[in-house]
Design a protein around this motif. Sequence first.
Motif, PDB file in Angstrom:
ATOM      1  N   GLU A   1       8.855   3.656   6.131  1.00 55.63           N
ATOM      2  CA  GLU A   1       8.844   5.175   5.843  1.00 55.63           C
ATOM      3  C   GLU A   1       9.501   5.593   4.532  1.00 55.63           C
ATOM      4  N   GLN A   2       8.971   6.316   3.758  1.00 52.92           N
ATOM      5  CA  GLN A   2       9.646   6.818   2.642  1.00 52.92           C
ATOM      6  C   GLN A   2      10.415   8.164   2.951  1.00 52.92           C
ATOM      7  N   ARG A   3      11.215   8.501   2.031  1.00 55.28           N
ATOM      8  CA  ARG A   3      11.938   9.896   2.380  1.00 55.28           C
ATOM      9  C   ARG A   3      11.326  11.141   2.134  1.00 55.28           C
TER      10      ARG A   3
ATOM     11  N   PRO B   1      -4.277  10.363   8.097  1.00 53.50           N
ATOM     12  CA  PRO B   1      -3.989   9.724   7.075  1.00 53.50           C
ATOM     13  C   PRO B   1      -5.266   9.331   6.501  1.00 53.50           C
ATOM     14  N   LYS B   2      -5.297   9.370   4.740  1.00 51.84           N
ATOM     15  CA  LYS B   2      -6.500   8.995   4.259  1.00 51.84           C
ATOM     16  C   LYS B   2      -7.073   7.456   4.639  1.00 51.84           C
ATOM     17  N   GLY B   3      -6.412   6.668   4.930  1.00 50.43           N
ATOM     18  CA  GLY B   3      -6.880   5.277   5.080  1.00 50.43           C
ATOM     19  C   GLY B   3      -7.688   5.308   6.450  1.00 50.43           C
TER      20      GLY B   3
ATOM     21  N   ASP C   1       8.790  12.023  -0.984  1.00 51.02           N
ATOM     22  CA  ASP C   1       9.328  12.257  -2.344  1.00 51.02           C
ATOM     23  C   ASP C   1       8.488  11.695  -3.367  1.00 51.02           C
ATOM     24  N   GLY C   2       7.024  11.548  -3.233  1.00 47.52           N
ATOM     25  CA  GLY C   2       6.086  11.021  -4.311  1.00 47.52           C
ATOM     26  C   GLY C   2       6.074   9.613  -4.066  1.00 47.52           C
ATOM     27  N   ASN C   3       4.803   8.931  -4.527  1.00 45.65           N
ATOM     28  CA  ASN C   3       4.781   7.692  -4.285  1.00 45.65           C
ATOM     29  C   ASN C   3       5.938   6.544  -5.019  1.00 45.65           C
ATOM     30  N   GLY C   4       6.745   7.320  -5.977  1.00 49.84           N
ATOM     31  CA  GLY C   4       7.951   6.553  -6.520  1.00 49.84           C
ATOM     32  C   GLY C   4       9.118   6.587  -5.590  1.00 49.84           C
TER      33      GLY C   4
ATOM     34  N   LEU D   1       0.804  -1.222  -0.169  1.00 42.94           N
ATOM     35  CA  LEU D   1      -0.003  -0.079  -0.139  1.00 42.94           C
ATOM     36  C   LEU D   1       0.952   1.361  -0.079  1.00 42.94           C
ATOM     37  N   LEU D   2       0.419   2.182  -0.874  1.00 42.06           N
ATOM     38  CA  LEU D   2       1.145   3.361  -0.972  1.00 42.06           C
ATOM     39  C   LEU D   2       0.294   4.656  -0.122  1.00 42.06           C
ATOM     40  N   ALA D   3       0.946   4.621   0.940  1.00 46.07           N
ATOM     41  CA  ALA D   3       0.052   5.536   2.165  1.00 46.07           C
ATOM     42  C   ALA D   3       0.938   6.727   2.653  1.00 46.07           C
ATOM     43  N   GLY D   4       2.011   7.241   1.783  1.00 46.79           N
ATOM     44  CA  GLY D   4       2.615   8.227   2.388  1.00 46.79           C
ATOM     45  C   GLY D   4       2.258   9.432   1.845  1.00 46.79           C
ATOM     46  N   GLY D   5       1.203   9.683   0.888  1.00 48.45           N
ATOM     47  CA  GLY D   5       0.430  10.975   0.751  1.00 48.45           C
ATOM     48  C   GLY D   5       0.029  11.861   1.862  1.00 48.45           C
ATOM     49  N   GLN D   6      -0.027  13.454   1.585  1.00 47.69           N
ATOM     50  CA  GLN D   6      -0.520  13.910   2.336  1.00 47.69           C
ATOM     51  C   GLN D   6      -2.109  14.433   2.573  1.00 47.69           C
ATOM     52  N   GLY D   7      -2.715  13.789   1.340  1.00 48.58           N
ATOM     53  CA  GLY D   7      -4.287  14.009   1.444  1.00 48.58           C
ATOM     54  C   GLY D   7      -4.602  15.250   1.116  1.00 48.58           C
ATOM     55  N   THR D   8      -3.929  16.361   0.799  1.00 47.42           N
ATOM     56  CA  THR D   8      -4.107  17.726   0.894  1.00 47.42           C
ATOM     57  C   THR D   8      -5.586  18.142   0.255  1.00 47.42           C
ATOM     58  N   ARG D   9      -5.954  17.450  -0.769  1.00 47.96           N
ATOM     59  CA  ARG D   9      -7.438  17.703  -1.617  1.00 47.96           C
ATOM     60  C   ARG D   9      -8.566  17.511  -0.539  1.00 47.96           C
ATOM     61  N   LEU D  10      -8.217  16.218  -0.063  1.00 46.95           N
ATOM     62  CA  LEU D  10      -9.159  15.850   0.949  1.00 46.95           C
ATOM     63  C   LEU D  10      -9.437  16.509   2.210  1.00 46.95           C
TER      64      LEU D  10
ATOM     65  N   LEU E   1     -11.072   8.089  -3.504  1.00 43.64           N
ATOM     66  CA  LEU E   1     -11.311   9.074  -2.639  1.00 43.64           C
ATOM     67  C   LEU E   1     -10.250  10.390  -2.792  1.00 43.64           C
ATOM     68  N   LYS E   2     -10.668  11.328  -3.478  1.00 43.96           N
ATOM     69  CA  LYS E   2      -9.440  12.370  -3.662  1.00 43.96           C
ATOM     70  C   LYS E   2      -9.760  13.576  -2.889  1.00 43.96           C
ATOM     71  N   SER E   3     -11.115  14.107  -3.032  1.00 46.04           N
ATOM     72  CA  SER E   3     -11.459  15.550  -2.856  1.00 46.04           C
ATOM     73  C   SER E   3     -12.370  15.470  -1.572  1.00 46.04           C
TER      74      SER E   3
ATOM     75  N   CYS F   1      -2.940   2.092  -4.327  1.00 47.92           N
ATOM     76  CA  CYS F   1      -3.014   3.442  -3.628  1.00 47.92           C
ATOM     77  C   CYS F   1      -4.211   3.367  -2.768  1.00 47.92           C
ATOM     78  N   VAL F   2      -3.910   4.163  -1.361  1.00 48.31           N
ATOM     79  CA  VAL F   2      -4.791   3.904  -0.427  1.00 48.31           C
ATOM     80  C   VAL F   2      -6.232   4.230  -0.606  1.00 48.31           C
ATOM     81  N   ASP F   3      -6.346   5.175  -1.652  1.00 50.13           N
ATOM     82  CA  ASP F   3      -7.998   5.927  -1.780  1.00 50.13           C
ATOM     83  C   ASP F   3      -8.785   5.212  -2.700  1.00 50.13           C
TER      84      ASP F   3
HETATM   85  P1  UTP Z   1      -2.067  11.203  -4.441  1.00 48.58           P
HETATM   86  O1  UTP Z   1      -1.148  11.920  -5.827  1.00 48.58           O
HETATM   87  O2  UTP Z   1      -3.327  11.169  -4.774  1.00 48.58           O
HETATM   88  O3  UTP Z   1      -1.552  12.312  -3.410  1.00 48.58           O
HETATM   89  O4  UTP Z   1      -1.487   9.964  -4.122  1.00 48.58           O
HETATM   90  P2  UTP Z   1      -2.495  12.237  -1.991  1.00 48.58           P
HETATM   91  O5  UTP Z   1      -1.294  12.742  -1.079  1.00 48.58           O
HETATM   92  O6  UTP Z   1      -3.177  10.929  -1.344  1.00 48.58           O
HETATM   93  O7  UTP Z   1      -3.324  13.562  -1.991  1.00 48.58           O
HETATM   94  P3  UTP Z   1      -3.161  15.208  -2.469  1.00 48.58           P
HETATM   95  O8  UTP Z   1      -2.607  15.087  -3.739  1.00 48.58           O
HETATM   96  O9  UTP Z   1      -2.077  15.575  -1.265  1.00 48.58           O
HETATM   97  O10 UTP Z   1      -4.644  15.728  -2.492  1.00 48.58           O
HETATM   98  C1  UTP Z   1      -1.934   8.754  -4.737  1.00 48.58           C
HETATM   99  C2  UTP Z   1      -1.459   7.726  -3.843  1.00 48.58           C
HETATM  100  O11 UTP Z   1       0.206   7.617  -3.833  1.00 48.58           O
HETATM  101  C3  UTP Z   1       0.455   7.766  -2.255  1.00 48.58           C
HETATM  102  C4  UTP Z   1      -0.858   8.417  -1.440  1.00 48.58           C
HETATM  103  O12 UTP Z   1      -0.768   7.937  -0.338  1.00 48.58           O
HETATM  104  C5  UTP Z   1      -1.864   7.678  -2.455  1.00 48.58           C
HETATM  105  O13 UTP Z   1      -1.957   6.452  -2.089  1.00 48.58           O
HETATM  106  N1  UTP Z   1       1.667   8.801  -2.127  1.00 48.58           N
HETATM  107  C6  UTP Z   1       1.364   9.944  -2.409  1.00 48.58           C
HETATM  108  C7  UTP Z   1       2.697   8.204  -1.436  1.00 48.58           C
HETATM  109  O14 UTP Z   1       2.550   7.084  -0.878  1.00 48.58           O
HETATM  110  N2  UTP Z   1       3.666   8.953  -1.236  1.00 48.58           N
HETATM  111  C8  UTP Z   1       3.678  10.179  -1.648  1.00 48.58           C
HETATM  112  O15 UTP Z   1       4.857  10.970  -1.576  1.00 48.58           O
HETATM  113  C9  UTP Z   1       2.589  10.667  -2.549  1.00 48.58           C
END
Ligand code: UTP
Length: 504
Positions: free
Chosen positions: A196-198, A122-124, A222-225, A108-117, A407-409, A252-254
């Motif tokens: 944890e990612q960087r 964490p979004k999960g 640093d992005g899901n990559g 699971l890629l769950a490091g994002g900040q979910g700013t749009r939501l 679930l993005k927004s 992706c988590v969402d």
């Molecule tokens: P999104 O690009 O939709 O980003 O991530 P986000 O963080 O969930 O939401 P916004 O853009 O801030 O609103 C797609 C997937 O990649 C993961 C997110 O957790 C989601 O599962 N991700 C994103 C990471 O694991 N690491 C990151 O650095 C960025």
Amino acid sequence: MDPSVEQLRRRLESAGQRHVLQFWPELSEEERAAFLQELAQLDLQRLKEHCDGATRAAAAPPASLDRHIEPVPPEIIGGVKRSDSGCLSEWEREGLLQVSESRVGVLLLAGGQGTRLGVQYPKGMYDVGLPSGKTLYQIQAERIHKVQELAARKFGSACTVPWYIMTSEFTLAPTERFFQENNYFGLEPSNVVMFEQRMIPAVTFDGKVILQGKGKIAMAPDGNGGLYQALVDSRVLEDFGRRGVEYLHVYCVDNILVKMADPVFIGFCVSKGADCGAKVVVKADPAEPVGVVCRVRGVSQVVEYSEIGPESAGLRGPGGELVFSAGNICNHFFTRSFLQEVAAKFEVQLKQHVAIKKVPFVDSCGNQVKPSEPNGIKMEKFVFDVFPFSRNFVVFEVVREDEFSPLKSAAGAAADTPTTARNSLLTQHCRWAAAAGATLLDGRGNAFHPAASVSADPPQFEISPLVSYFGEDLQPLLNGRTLQTPFVLDGNRAKELQAAQSRV
Ligand code: UTP
């Protein structure tokens, strides 16, 4: 100034980042110590390259790939509607066999900040308002339980699908706490591996790292990559090896409809001998802002919607179908050896993408500012950018209504909100119930008539993944029944229905 701080100031200055210590005199001893620790982790030479690269990339005109793209050839594509039922069953069997032998993991890629939501956790952990009140994490955990059970039932061997969860500085601690508080949703804690990612600094348009506080740099994951570096940093690749995990389903988590360790997809990829695979859905319309899986100069990759002009995006084939229709839904298959190779050889070549964001900062007078317009550059790597390194890449097309509803927004946005995610899941469960022979009545006593599309107001009928993973095993429970909704078909309800059926 202390000589070591003076030296640091000089080094920051030669990296073009003199402003970083501008509030130093105002910091307390504790804040200074914390800031020094943060700065010590930055390689200042690389910081300079990072800042220069970010400004260059943000200023560059968007690339247009129109002249170089072509669709992926049909022979590498399978799909729920494209492939015959015999093949689909064979792939499902193969996938379940691999699961039963504990050779499949989910990541699971769950490091994002979910700013749009816009939530602070964490979004999960988000509850989209299902009748059961389940969060995305709980739904996913229960699907893991179920796929293990299905595989064990079919092949008679107990098995484990380990769950690898990539988090970031923002999401690690709350995610760990949430899993502990919820007893890992019944999964064995040692089979849930969080890592944890960087993080990297956010940068202004003129190449300065952004100060989030007087003694704190604005850092972003640093992005899901970032996955590929994190797999090495956290020794997760070794964990795959220790457990004998050969195939990874990365997602992706969402996406509330995600099929964890989807046996059909896994089986398809394994049967084709693929080292890397992507699930796609047919793009809803030419302007849908999703990346497209296609070939660029003969190499399979994902092209972002900003990289294709409207003319190419709108190209249609003889049957009226979009030529560039393979919408990427961040559902990937990788073999362990492919991931090892990427980590060892290709990670450094991954492209850096520019994201222009609103980054809270302190201004030169020390005031905390929440910008209303984008003011910063975050550089991100994308998980799909490893596709070009694959030797045998395949694509699997699935049905959007069954497998993709992200679930993005926040509520009120045009698409991908808590409401659309909830309705996708409920409509799917209503369809499954109808296919199993049930009649569902909504609050007004009207019967639900299943349609292919997502209902904007489906009956509140929900099936626990512990009862059914993807619509299977429902007929013995539901055939011939009329059920008043709201109704949650969980394990207890299933037992009651079973007992009632056997009395008939
Ligand atoms: P999104 O690009 O939709 O980003 O991530 P986000 O963080 O969930 O939401 P916004 O853009 O801030 O609103 C797609 C997937 O990649 C993961 C997110 O957790 C989601 O599962 N991700 C994103 C990471 O694991 N690491 C990151 O650095 C960025």
